[in-house]
Design a protein around this motif. Structure first.
Motif, PDB file in Angstrom:
ATOM      1  N   ASP A   3       5.916  10.810  -5.816  1.00  0.00           N
ATOM      2  CA  ASP A   3       6.154  12.192  -6.209  1.00  0.00           C
ATOM      3  C   ASP A   3       5.381  13.103  -5.259  1.00  0.00           C
ATOM      4  OD1 ASP A   3       3.482  12.056  -7.098  1.00  0.00           O
ATOM      5  OD2 ASP A   3       4.068  11.657  -9.167  1.00  0.00           O
ATOM      6  N   THR A   4       5.259  14.352  -5.609  1.00  0.00           N
ATOM      7  CA  THR A   4       4.616  15.306  -4.698  1.00  0.00           C
ATOM      8  C   THR A   4       3.133  15.008  -4.492  1.00  0.00           C
ATOM      9  OG1 THR A   4       4.285  16.795  -6.581  1.00  0.00           O
ATOM     10  CG2 THR A   4       6.249  17.148  -5.222  1.00  0.00           C
ATOM     11  N   ARG A   5       2.542  14.171  -5.350  1.00  0.00           N
ATOM     12  CA  ARG A   5       1.138  13.786  -5.190  1.00  0.00           C
ATOM     13  C   ARG A   5       0.970  12.587  -4.268  1.00  0.00           C
ATOM     14  NH1 ARG A   5      -1.506  12.169 -10.173  1.00  0.00           N
ATOM     15  NH2 ARG A   5       0.540  11.604 -10.986  1.00  0.00           N
ATOM     16  N   GLY A   6       2.053  11.997  -3.855  1.00  0.00           N
ATOM     17  CA  GLY A   6       1.978  10.809  -3.014  1.00  0.00           C
ATOM     18  C   GLY A   6       2.649   9.633  -3.687  1.00  0.00           C
ATOM     19  N   TYR A   7       2.414   8.432  -3.154  1.00  0.00           N
ATOM     20  CA  TYR A   7       3.027   7.246  -3.733  1.00  0.00           C
ATOM     21  C   TYR A   7       1.948   6.255  -4.123  1.00  0.00           C
ATOM     22  CZ  TYR A   7       2.696   5.980   1.228  1.00  0.00           C
ATOM     23  OH  TYR A   7       2.271   5.775   2.512  1.00  0.00           O
ATOM     24  N   ARG A   8       2.276   5.429  -5.139  1.00  0.00           N
ATOM     25  CA  ARG A   8       1.270   4.538  -5.713  1.00  0.00           C
ATOM     26  C   ARG A   8       1.951   3.562  -6.667  1.00  0.00           C
ATOM     27  NH1 ARG A   8       1.866   9.334  -7.803  1.00  0.00           N
ATOM     28  NH2 ARG A   8       2.023   9.628 -10.048  1.00  0.00           N
ATOM     29  N   TYR A   9       1.257   2.475  -6.974  1.00  0.00           N
ATOM     30  CA  TYR A   9       1.682   1.597  -8.056  1.00  0.00           C
ATOM     31  C   TYR A   9       1.183   2.163  -9.377  1.00  0.00           C
ATOM     32  CZ  TYR A   9       3.227  -2.037  -4.851  1.00  0.00           C
ATOM     33  OH  TYR A   9       3.910  -2.747  -3.899  1.00  0.00           O
ATOM     34  N   ASP A  10       1.976   1.999 -10.423  1.00  0.00           N
ATOM     35  CA  ASP A  10       1.615   2.523 -11.731  1.00  0.00           C
ATOM     36  C   ASP A  10       2.121   1.564 -12.805  1.00  0.00           C
ATOM     37  OD1 ASP A  10       1.459   4.269 -14.177  1.00  0.00           O
ATOM     38  OD2 ASP A  10       0.942   5.786 -12.685  1.00  0.00           O
ATOM     39  N   THR A  11       1.421   1.510 -13.918  1.00  0.00           N
ATOM     40  CA  THR A  11       1.826   0.625 -15.021  1.00  0.00           C
ATOM     41  C   THR A  11       2.873   1.264 -15.927  1.00  0.00           C
ATOM     42  OG1 THR A  11      -0.024   1.429 -16.363  1.00  0.00           O
ATOM     43  CG2 THR A  11      -0.392  -0.581 -15.057  1.00  0.00           C
TER      44      THR A  11
ATOM     45  N   GLY B 194       7.069   7.569 -19.099  1.00  0.00           N
ATOM     46  CA  GLY B 194       5.958   7.215 -19.964  1.00  0.00           C
ATOM     47  C   GLY B 194       5.989   5.824 -20.567  1.00  0.00           C
ATOM     48  N   MET B 195       7.111   5.103 -20.454  1.00  0.00           N
ATOM     49  CA  MET B 195       7.169   3.766 -21.049  1.00  0.00           C
ATOM     50  C   MET B 195       6.601   2.723 -20.080  1.00  0.00           C
ATOM     51  SD  MET B 195      10.139   4.565 -19.452  1.00  0.00           S
ATOM     52  CE  MET B 195      11.367   5.151 -20.610  1.00  0.00           C
ATOM     53  N   THR B 196       6.125   1.604 -20.633  1.00  0.00           N
ATOM     54  CA  THR B 196       5.690   0.504 -19.777  1.00  0.00           C
ATOM     55  C   THR B 196       6.935  -0.182 -19.211  1.00  0.00           C
ATOM     56  OG1 THR B 196       5.596  -0.977 -21.689  1.00  0.00           O
ATOM     57  CG2 THR B 196       3.554   0.106 -21.057  1.00  0.00           C
ATOM     58  N   TRP B 197       6.768  -0.790 -18.057  1.00  0.00           N
ATOM     59  CA  TRP B 197       7.889  -1.463 -17.410  1.00  0.00           C
ATOM     60  C   TRP B 197       8.291  -2.712 -18.192  1.00  0.00           C
ATOM     61  CZ3 TRP B 197       9.597   1.711 -13.795  1.00  0.00           C
ATOM     62  CH2 TRP B 197       8.686   2.522 -13.115  1.00  0.00           C
ATOM     63  N   PRO B 198       9.575  -3.049 -18.249  1.00  0.00           N
ATOM     64  CA  PRO B 198       9.994  -4.304 -18.898  1.00  0.00           C
ATOM     65  C   PRO B 198       9.551  -5.509 -18.068  1.00  0.00           C
ATOM     66  CG  PRO B 198      11.859  -3.232 -17.851  1.00  0.00           C
ATOM     67  CD  PRO B 198      10.715  -2.266 -17.748  1.00  0.00           C
ATOM     68  N   ALA B 199       9.598  -6.675 -18.677  1.00  0.00           N
ATOM     69  CA  ALA B 199       9.211  -7.909 -17.991  1.00  0.00           C
ATOM     70  C   ALA B 199      10.201  -8.248 -16.877  1.00  0.00           C
ATOM     71  CB  ALA B 199       9.144  -9.058 -18.986  1.00  0.00           C
ATOM     72  N   ILE B 200       9.709  -8.927 -15.861  1.00  0.00           N
ATOM     73  CA  ILE B 200      10.585  -9.413 -14.790  1.00  0.00           C
ATOM     74  C   ILE B 200      11.480 -10.517 -15.352  1.00  0.00           C
ATOM     75  CG2 ILE B 200      10.677 -10.532 -12.534  1.00  0.00           C
ATOM     76  CD1 ILE B 200       7.925  -9.326 -11.932  1.00  0.00           C
TER      77      ILE B 200
ATOM     78  N   GLU C 211       3.910  -9.554  -9.602  1.00  0.00           N
ATOM     79  CA  GLU C 211       3.470  -8.576 -10.593  1.00  0.00           C
ATOM     80  C   GLU C 211       4.369  -7.344 -10.623  1.00  0.00           C
ATOM     81  OE1 GLU C 211      -1.320  -9.046 -10.603  1.00  0.00           O
ATOM     82  OE2 GLU C 211      -0.432  -8.256  -8.763  1.00  0.00           O
ATOM     83  N   CYS C 212       5.258  -7.261  -9.668  1.00  0.00           N
ATOM     84  CA  CYS C 212       6.133  -6.092  -9.561  1.00  0.00           C
ATOM     85  C   CYS C 212       7.473  -6.525  -8.997  1.00  0.00           C
ATOM     86  CB  CYS C 212       5.494  -5.034  -8.669  1.00  0.00           C
ATOM     87  SG  CYS C 212       6.551  -3.611  -8.309  1.00  0.00           S
ATOM     88  N   CYS C 213       8.538  -6.049  -9.617  1.00  0.00           N
ATOM     89  CA  CYS C 213       9.893  -6.210  -9.073  1.00  0.00           C
ATOM     90  C   CYS C 213      10.508  -4.815  -8.999  1.00  0.00           C
ATOM     91  CB  CYS C 213      10.737  -7.123  -9.959  1.00  0.00           C
ATOM     92  SG  CYS C 213      12.478  -7.203  -9.466  1.00  0.00           S
ATOM     93  N   LEU C 214      10.554  -4.249  -7.797  1.00  0.00           N
ATOM     94  CA  LEU C 214      11.192  -2.951  -7.635  1.00  0.00           C
ATOM     95  C   LEU C 214      12.708  -3.132  -7.659  1.00  0.00           C
ATOM     96  CD1 LEU C 214       9.080  -1.188  -4.871  1.00  0.00           C
ATOM     97  CD2 LEU C 214       8.773  -1.198  -7.351  1.00  0.00           C
ATOM     98  N   VAL C 215      13.386  -2.196  -8.289  1.00  0.00           N
ATOM     99  CA  VAL C 215      14.850  -2.187  -8.356  1.00  0.00           C
ATOM    100  C   VAL C 215      15.314  -0.921  -7.642  1.00  0.00           C
ATOM    101  CG1 VAL C 215      16.872  -2.248  -9.854  1.00  0.00           C
ATOM    102  CG2 VAL C 215      14.744  -3.353 -10.598  1.00  0.00           C
TER     103      VAL C 215
END
Length: 200
Positions: free
Chosen positions: A63-71, A76-82, A101-105
């Motif tokens: 976003d406008t603040r930059g990029y990062r990993y987030d939970t 606002g919801m947590t990511w679903p399981a891989i 630990e992360c699967c980007l779609v």
């Protein structure tokens, strides 16, 4: 499934997933996106052309603040399981003892692209990034660790898997364009790209 192709340290597994496996995986991804819908990441230069979501402990936010990993998803919801089917691909090709630990779609519509970039925000760079292509063909560009220099490109087809480890772990890479409508896997065409990685 054909023999792996090795270029500039990238290992490409053509046809790793057959059609039935692709169909099943798309169905599982629809379940993921029902929980964590696609969103349009933004950078300081404006919105990206690719829409995005994630599964696992972490997702990637820009976003406008930059990029990062987030939970959490931007809503606002947590990511679903891989999905297990995705984890099985990692276990088959990554040669890594750690679980992803992360699967980007990433979803590419007509005209979408991904500029040359490096995946360098992960803490354990001994673990590769594993990429899975579904749907329309994408022109994948493979660059160098340093920006610039000669690059190589290959059209990735639905079911292809790419492993970026070793010499390619910090290499620049991107998707210059897609052949919109080149696959019948997705009802409205487009390309889905999954990227699996260890974050911490």
């Amino acid at each position: 499934m054909s023999e792996p192709i090795r270029q500039k340290g990238f290992v490409i597994h053509p046809g790793f997933l057959d059609r039935a496996a692709q169909v099943k995986l798309v169905a599982r991804l629809r379940e993921v996106l029902a929980i964590a819908p696609l969103f349009t990441p933004r950078t300081r230069r404006g919105p990206m052309s690719v829409r995005m979501s994630a599964a696992g402990k972490y997702g990637w936010i820009s976003d406008t603040r930059g990029y990062r990993y987030d939970t959490q998803h931007p809503d606002g919801m947590t990511w679903p399981a891989i999905p297990d089917e995705v984890t099985a691909i990692w276990e088959a090709v990554s040669d890594c003892p750690r679980a992803p630990e992360c699967c980007l779609v990433n979803w590419y519509g007509e005209g979408a692209r991904m500029g040359l970039h490096r995946d360098e925000d992960e803490a354990d760079l001994t673990c590769p990034v594993v990429s899975v292509s579904l749907g329309d063909e994408g022109l994948f560009r493979m660059g160098n660790v340093e920006r610039g220099g000669r690059t190589k490109s290959i059209w990735l087809k639905s079911g292809d898997v790419v492993v970026m480890g070793g010499a390619a772990r910090l290499a620049h890479h991107g998707v210059d364009r897609i052949r919109f409508g080149s696959s019948t896997l997705l009802p409205n065409s487009g390309r889905i790209n999954l990227t699996l990685r260890v974050v911490t």
